[in-house]
Scaffold this motif. Structure first.
Motif, PDB file in Angstrom:
ATOM      1  N   LEU A 174       0.844  -1.200   0.000  1.00 54.40           N
ATOM      2  CA  LEU A 174       0.000   0.000   0.000  1.00 54.40           C
ATOM      3  C   LEU A 174       0.883   1.255   0.000  1.00 54.40           C
ATOM      4  N   ALA A 175       1.969   1.202   0.767  1.00 52.61           N
ATOM      5  CA  ALA A 175       2.874   2.354   0.826  1.00 52.61           C
ATOM      6  C   ALA A 175       3.526   2.579  -0.537  1.00 52.61           C
ATOM      7  N   TYR A 176       3.882   1.508  -1.182  1.00 54.86           N
ATOM      8  CA  TYR A 176       4.477   1.610  -2.521  1.00 54.86           C
ATOM      9  C   TYR A 176       3.477   2.243  -3.500  1.00 54.86           C
ATOM     10  N   THR A 177       2.241   1.778  -3.427  1.00 54.20           N
ATOM     11  CA  THR A 177       1.196   2.338  -4.291  1.00 54.20           C
ATOM     12  C   THR A 177       1.025   3.830  -4.006  1.00 54.20           C
ATOM     13  N   TYR A 178       0.973   4.145  -2.720  1.00 49.97           N
ATOM     14  CA  TYR A 178       0.801   5.545  -2.312  1.00 49.97           C
ATOM     15  C   TYR A 178       1.931   6.425  -2.873  1.00 49.97           C
ATOM     16  N   ASP A 179       3.153   5.943  -2.749  1.00 49.86           N
ATOM     17  CA  ASP A 179       4.306   6.787  -3.091  1.00 49.86           C
ATOM     18  C   ASP A 179       4.620   6.838  -4.584  1.00 49.86           C
ATOM     19  N   TYR A 180       4.417   5.721  -5.264  1.00 52.14           N
ATOM     20  CA  TYR A 180       4.930   5.661  -6.637  1.00 52.14           C
ATOM     21  C   TYR A 180       3.879   5.507  -7.726  1.00 52.14           C
ATOM     22  N   LEU A 181       2.734   4.949  -7.393  1.00 52.81           N
ATOM     23  CA  LEU A 181       1.740   4.705  -8.455  1.00 52.81           C
ATOM     24  C   LEU A 181       0.727   5.851  -8.431  1.00 52.81           C
ATOM     25  N   ARG A 182       1.128   6.956  -9.044  1.00 54.16           N
ATOM     26  CA  ARG A 182       0.392   8.205  -8.886  1.00 54.16           C
ATOM     27  C   ARG A 182      -0.979   8.208  -9.546  1.00 54.16           C
ATOM     28  N   ASN A 183      -1.236   7.256 -10.426  1.00 46.80           N
ATOM     29  CA  ASN A 183      -2.566   7.219 -11.058  1.00 46.80           C
ATOM     30  C   ASN A 183      -3.572   6.401 -10.257  1.00 46.80           C
ATOM     31  N   VAL A 184      -3.077   5.780  -9.206  1.00 48.79           N
ATOM     32  CA  VAL A 184      -3.964   4.931  -8.403  1.00 48.79           C
ATOM     33  C   VAL A 184      -4.311   5.633  -7.090  1.00 48.79           C
ATOM     34  N   THR A 185      -5.597   5.809  -6.843  1.00 42.55           N
ATOM     35  CA  THR A 185      -6.059   6.323  -5.545  1.00 42.55           C
ATOM     36  C   THR A 185      -6.541   5.137  -4.715  1.00 42.55           C
ATOM     37  N   LEU A 186      -6.105   5.086  -3.482  1.00 41.50           N
ATOM     38  CA  LEU A 186      -6.529   4.000  -2.588  1.00 41.50           C
ATOM     39  C   LEU A 186      -7.734   4.445  -1.757  1.00 41.50           C
ATOM     40  N   VAL A 187      -8.779   3.644  -1.771  1.00 41.34           N
ATOM     41  CA  VAL A 187      -9.924   3.897  -0.887  1.00 41.34           C
ATOM     42  C   VAL A 187     -10.060   2.685   0.026  1.00 41.34           C
ATOM     43  N   LEU A 188      -9.989   2.916   1.327  1.00 41.04           N
ATOM     44  CA  LEU A 188     -10.137   1.819   2.281  1.00 41.04           C
ATOM     45  C   LEU A 188     -11.361   2.092   3.150  1.00 41.04           C
ATOM     46  N   THR A 189     -12.262   1.129   3.216  1.00 40.03           N
ATOM     47  CA  THR A 189     -13.375   1.313   4.143  1.00 40.03           C
ATOM     48  C   THR A 189     -13.109   0.459   5.372  1.00 40.03           C
ATOM     49  N   GLY A 190     -13.688   0.855   6.492  1.00 39.86           N
ATOM     50  CA  GLY A 190     -13.459   0.072   7.693  1.00 39.86           C
ATOM     51  C   GLY A 190     -14.542   0.270   8.728  1.00 39.86           C
ATOM     52  N   SER A 191     -15.030  -0.856   9.290  1.00 37.45           N
ATOM     53  CA  SER A 191     -16.014  -0.718  10.351  1.00 37.45           C
ATOM     54  C   SER A 191     -15.366  -0.958  11.714  1.00 37.45           C
ATOM     55  N   GLU A 192     -14.194  -1.569  11.704  1.00 33.25           N
ATOM     56  CA  GLU A 192     -13.471  -1.708  12.971  1.00 33.25           C
ATOM     57  C   GLU A 192     -12.329  -0.711  12.902  1.00 33.25           C
ATOM     58  N   VAL A 193     -12.698   0.532  13.247  1.00 27.21           N
ATOM     59  CA  VAL A 193     -11.818   1.657  12.959  1.00 27.21           C
ATOM     60  C   VAL A 193     -10.463   1.533  13.658  1.00 27.21           C
ATOM     61  N   GLY A 194     -10.495   1.083  14.911  1.00 31.26           N
ATOM     62  CA  GLY A 194      -9.248   0.940  15.659  1.00 31.26           C
ATOM     63  C   GLY A 194      -8.318  -0.054  14.985  1.00 31.26           C
ATOM     64  N   LEU A 195      -8.904  -1.180  14.554  1.00 32.88           N
ATOM     65  CA  LEU A 195      -8.095  -2.204  13.894  1.00 32.88           C
ATOM     66  C   LEU A 195      -7.510  -1.695  12.587  1.00 32.88           C
ATOM     67  N   LEU A 196      -8.308  -0.915  11.866  1.00 30.70           N
ATOM     68  CA  LEU A 196      -7.824  -0.372  10.593  1.00 30.70           C
ATOM     69  C   LEU A 196      -6.645   0.572  10.846  1.00 30.70           C
ATOM     70  N   HIS A 197      -6.798   1.433  11.847  1.00 33.25           N
ATOM     71  CA  HIS A 197      -5.704   2.356  12.157  1.00 33.25           C
ATOM     72  C   HIS A 197      -4.455   1.605  12.610  1.00 33.25           C
TER      73      HIS A 197
END
Ligand SMILES: Nc1ncnc2c1ncn2[C@@H]1O[C@H](COP(=O)(O)OP(=O)(O)O)[C@@H](O)[C@H]1O
Ligand SMILES: [Mg+2]
Length: 304
Positions: A158-181
């Motif tokens: 995910l970090a690689y995607t965030y930093d280098y794959l500039r055409n890709v936007t990551l959307v993450l949904t989460g209902s267990e917010v603490g676990l996601l963080h």
């Protein structure tokens, strides 16, 4: 239909949420968007409806579906296969088909027996191929907190995607917010994603007035006449979570009258219990925390 139990997939079906729709549209210009909110509040519905309305390319992966109850893991090959099989829906599929086939071939037909690092490499190469087309693509991991059970470390990916794959936007949904963080570690210096900017959309249950309107509209659509007192009582007891209102709408046969409210609460309580059992099976620590909470989860006292 307003009372359909699947996530909504178009804005015309979506009730309310104008503010969140606008926020999500803006958020898609960022690198990472988190859509947070308790179960059945409408996260998947919001994301799918907005993406479909924009007509942009996206890949939607429901991570919960990939969780294996026996091994209590999200096996790497399931993530690969899910990503792989969703590619043919992309408008530019024909353009990446060749590269993807090469990746498939290099992993071989028995990829489920391959070392996990090679599967991770395969996933990275697919994401690069998507990025290299040069069009904006949204990659959604629905219920992304389950990624923490993956057999490969997905955070570096995910970090690689965030930093280098500039055409890709990551959307993450989460209902267990603490676990996601915890999984993402955006505030944890040891995490690969530490310090990255992210855009948050928090979905809250509908307020009383909107919940009443939700039920009225749904019943009207079905051509069923329901007394306002029943609707108000249902909202007072069930709260403003869209998913529960939908269940009520579906379960309400006029002859049952107000009894349907108890029925929904009963079903809801069972569902919550099942979900909690599933959580406990993953972590005893979770049980420890839940048992020390002053109130039971969801639906008032119905779960105790
Ligand atoms: N804004 C909305 N308008 C109409 N129905 C909704 C809305 N939000 C959620 N729902 C309904 O509520 C239920 C749960 O929604 P879903 O998007 O699956 O929630 P989540 O992804 O947060 O668990 C589904 O039946 C869905 O159709
Ligand atoms: Mg969902």
């Amino acid at each position: 239909m307003l009372f359909s139990t699947e996530p909504k997939t178009s804005l015309s079906e979506l009730f309310d949420r104008e503010v969140e729709i606008e926020r999500l549209r803006n958020g898609l210009n960022e690198r990472l968007v988190l859509v947070l909110g308790i179960r059945r509040v409408g996260k998947s519905s919001l994301v799918l409806s907005v993406l479909n309305s924009l007509g942009i390319d996206y890949v939607f992966i429901d991570v919960r579906k990939l969780y294996d109850n026996v091994s209590r893991k999200v096996p790497a090959e399931r993530i690969y296969n899910e990503l792989r099989s969703s590619l043919s829906r992309l408008s530019f599929w024909e353009r990446i088909k060749g590269v993807i086939n090469e990746i498939d071939v290099s992993l071989g037909p028995i990829r489920f027996r391959l070392g996990t690092s090679r599967i991770r490499d395969g996933i990275a190469r697919i994401l690069e191929a998507i990025n290299d087309v040069g069009r904006h693509v949204v990659l959604v991991f629905d219920e992304a907190q389950y990624l923490r059970y993956s057999t490969i470390g997905l955070r570096p990916l995910l970090a690689y995607t965030y930093d280098y794959l500039r055409n890709v936007t990551l959307v993450l949904t989460g209902s267990e917010v603490g676990l996601l963080h915890d999984f993402l570690g955006l505030n944890d210096p040891s995490s690969e994603l530490y310090g990255r900017y992210y855009f948050v959309i928090e979905l809250r249950p509908f307020d009383r007035e909107r919940s009443i309107e939700f039920l009225r509209r749904g019943f009207k659509e079905l051509g069923i006449n329901v007394d306002d007192r029943v609707i108000e009582r249902a909202v007072d007891e069930l709260g403003g979570i869209a998913g529960w209102l939908v269940y009520f709408g579906r379960l309400y046969p006029p002859e049952k009258g107000e009894d349907a409210i108890n029925e929904v609460k009963e079903i809801g309580a069972n569902l919550v219990r099942t979900e909690l059992e599933e959580l406990f099976s993953r972590s005893q620590y979770y049980r420890y925390i839940m048992e020390r909470l002053p109130c039971s989860v969801g639906l008032g006292g119905a779960t105790s």
